[in-house]
Motif scaffolding. Structure first.
Motif, PDB file in Angstrom:
ATOM      1  N   GLU A  48      47.525  45.209  49.694  1.00  0.00           N
ATOM      2  CA  GLU A  48      47.365  44.454  50.879  1.00  0.00           C
ATOM      3  C   GLU A  48      46.807  42.898  50.431  1.00  0.00           C
ATOM      4  N   ALA A  49      46.459  42.826  49.119  1.00  0.00           N
ATOM      5  CA  ALA A  49      45.619  41.739  48.746  1.00  0.00           C
ATOM      6  C   ALA A  49      46.594  40.923  47.739  1.00  0.00           C
ATOM      7  N   VAL A  50      46.237  39.482  47.848  1.00  0.00           N
ATOM      8  CA  VAL A  50      46.461  38.372  46.998  1.00  0.00           C
ATOM      9  C   VAL A  50      45.036  38.259  46.308  1.00  0.00           C
ATOM     10  N   ILE A  51      45.098  38.364  45.016  1.00  0.00           N
ATOM     11  CA  ILE A  51      43.763  38.153  44.225  1.00  0.00           C
ATOM     12  C   ILE A  51      43.815  36.865  43.368  1.00  0.00           C
ATOM     13  N   ALA A  52      42.930  36.235  42.853  1.00  0.00           N
ATOM     14  CA  ALA A  52      42.834  35.038  42.139  1.00  0.00           C
ATOM     15  C   ALA A  52      41.977  35.492  40.690  1.00  0.00           C
ATOM     16  N   THR A  53      42.283  34.785  39.618  1.00  0.00           N
ATOM     17  CA  THR A  53      41.572  34.890  38.419  1.00  0.00           C
ATOM     18  C   THR A  53      41.600  33.495  37.712  1.00  0.00           C
ATOM     19  N   GLY A  54      40.759  33.429  36.504  1.00  0.00           N
ATOM     20  CA  GLY A  54      40.818  32.133  35.696  1.00  0.00           C
ATOM     21  C   GLY A  54      41.183  32.856  34.216  1.00  0.00           C
ATOM     22  N   PHE A  55      41.819  32.153  33.408  1.00  0.00           N
ATOM     23  CA  PHE A  55      42.192  32.619  32.170  1.00  0.00           C
ATOM     24  C   PHE A  55      41.011  32.126  31.130  1.00  0.00           C
ATOM     25  N   PRO A  56      40.734  33.012  30.220  1.00  0.00           N
ATOM     26  CA  PRO A  56      39.550  32.822  29.032  1.00  0.00           C
ATOM     27  C   PRO A  56      40.184  31.732  28.175  1.00  0.00           C
ATOM     28  N   TYR A  57      40.623  30.510  28.577  1.00  0.00           N
ATOM     29  CA  TYR A  57      41.259  29.515  27.683  1.00  0.00           C
ATOM     30  C   TYR A  57      40.502  28.923  26.796  1.00  0.00           C
ATOM     31  N   ARG A  58      38.904  29.085  27.022  1.00  0.00           N
ATOM     32  CA  ARG A  58      37.856  28.299  26.123  1.00  0.00           C
ATOM     33  C   ARG A  58      37.536  29.284  25.051  1.00  0.00           C
ATOM     34  N   ARG A  59      37.539  30.323  25.338  1.00  0.00           N
ATOM     35  CA  ARG A  59      36.944  31.441  24.298  1.00  0.00           C
ATOM     36  C   ARG A  59      38.063  32.511  24.335  1.00  0.00           C
ATOM     37  N   THR A  60      38.675  32.507  23.245  1.00  0.00           N
ATOM     38  CA  THR A  60      39.856  33.534  22.981  1.00  0.00           C
ATOM     39  C   THR A  60      39.405  34.837  22.628  1.00  0.00           C
ATOM     40  N   ALA A  61      38.240  35.104  22.254  1.00  0.00           N
ATOM     41  CA  ALA A  61      37.875  36.397  21.521  1.00  0.00           C
ATOM     42  C   ALA A  61      38.180  37.569  22.392  1.00  0.00           C
ATOM     43  N   HIS A  62      38.157  37.581  23.754  1.00  0.00           N
ATOM     44  CA  HIS A  62      38.495  38.563  24.726  1.00  0.00           C
ATOM     45  C   HIS A  62      39.926  38.395  25.322  1.00  0.00           C
ATOM     46  N   THR A  63      40.826  37.817  24.753  1.00  0.00           N
ATOM     47  CA  THR A  63      41.895  37.572  25.698  1.00  0.00           C
ATOM     48  C   THR A  63      42.734  38.947  25.663  1.00  0.00           C
ATOM     49  N   GLU A  64      42.614  39.601  24.775  1.00  0.00           N
ATOM     50  CA  GLU A  64      43.474  41.193  24.499  1.00  0.00           C
ATOM     51  C   GLU A  64      43.053  41.868  25.557  1.00  0.00           C
ATOM     52  N   VAL A  65      41.820  42.157  25.987  1.00  0.00           N
ATOM     53  CA  VAL A  65      41.201  42.952  26.867  1.00  0.00           C
ATOM     54  C   VAL A  65      41.273  42.212  28.325  1.00  0.00           C
ATOM     55  N   TYR A  66      41.433  40.939  28.289  1.00  0.00           N
ATOM     56  CA  TYR A  66      41.438  40.301  29.554  1.00  0.00           C
ATOM     57  C   TYR A  66      42.898  40.548  30.025  1.00  0.00           C
ATOM     58  N   LEU A  67      43.914  40.397  29.256  1.00  0.00           N
ATOM     59  CA  LEU A  67      45.303  40.682  29.520  1.00  0.00           C
ATOM     60  C   LEU A  67      45.694  42.091  29.872  1.00  0.00           C
TER      61      LEU A  67
END
Length: 282
Positions: free
Chosen positions: A165-184
């Motif tokens: 039922e929900a639209v959600i929002a987030t922000g990407f870790p574009y300043r620190r990329t070490a955690h990009t994989e788990v974030y994605l």
């Protein structure tokens, strides 16, 4: 009215006065931002994908000038200036937490939204807050214990009870990329479960859109106190909940570099979904 002691209690009437002064300060900052919108900017790089323009500094000067006239003794914690004493989280007294342009990259490229974010911290709580969505001329504000408004209209979170039922929002870790994989990976898990995911590039705006019912939830890592302080109070005063992924409330979402804000009904579900990110605090 001038604040005579940085360590005196902040009463309800004082918090309301602070809110009105913050609204005037936000409008002063917004006037500077509008004057510079669409023009060439002097850009400094503070870090990877972390920029500051002359407009940030000028808007902050305008905001601080208004606040100082009414509250000359209060401490300032701002993105481009920090005269606070001790550690960033360990503080007693009154402190203004300011982001003169939340969404600087958006502003630099002429992409809305971007906002002025101002919050008043007293000891271990945020007691007044303003987020001014400059391109849309929307002023969100709250006083602790007194509800939240947008351009004077009361705000209430939505009543979505499930992720579909929900639209959600987030922000990407574009300043620190070490955690990009788990974030994605987490985003990939959420994507088929929700009505939609949005990313605006301004944390304060994502928070107030939870407060006004547009989003059911918002989460992000690697944030600073000035990204979160004002929006967090506005969400809470609209009936929502703001914690770290691990569930710590109060000032923890400001200073632990992770935040999840929801309409409250979705909070446990979002915390479960975001659990793989719980260890990220930078």
């Amino acid at each position: 009215m001038s604040h005579s002691s940085a360590n005196s209690a902040t009463s309800s009437s004082e918090a309301w006065h602070a809110r009105y002064v913050a609204e005037a300060a936000a409008r002063a900052g917004a006037a500077v931002i509008r004057d510079r919108a669409g023009k060439a900017h002097t850009v400094e790089t503070k870090g990877t994908n972390d920029f500051v323009t002359e407009a940030d500094k000028a808007a902050q000067d305008a905001v601080v000038q208004v606040l100082r006239r009414s509250f000359p003794d209060d401490t300032i914690l701002a993105e481009e200036q920090d005269d606070s004493e001790g550690s960033i989280a360990d503080f007693s007294g009154r402190r203004w937490i300011i982001d003169p342009i939340d969404g600087t990259t958006n502003f630099m490229h002429g992409i809305p939204p971007y906002a002025v974010s101002i919050a008043l911290q007293h000891d271990d709580a945020i007691v007044a807050a303003v987020v001014f969505d400059v391109p849309h001329d929307k002023l969100y504000a709250a006083v602790k214990g007194s509800g939240a408004t947008c351009n004077g209209t009361p705000l209430t979170v939505n009543d979505a009870a499930t992720l579909p039922e929900a639209v959600i929002a987030t922000g990407f870790p574009y300043r620190r990329t070490a955690h990009t994989e788990v974030y994605l990976d987490v985003m990939g898990t959420l994507l088929p479960r929700v009505r939609g995911i949005r990313r605006h590039g301004a944390a304060s705006i994502d928070l107030v859109r939870v407060a006004d019912g547009a989003y059911g939830a918002y989460y992000e890592m690697s944030l600073k106190p000035w990204d979160v302080a004002a929006g967090a109070l506005i969400v809470r005063e609209a009936g929502g909940r703001v914690t770290t992924i691990g569930g710590a409330g109060g000032l923890h979402p400001l200073f632990d570099a992770q935040v999840v804000a929801t309409n409250d009904r979705l909070h446990a579900t979002m915390q479960d979904a975001l659990a793989p990110l719980q260890h990220i605090h930078a």
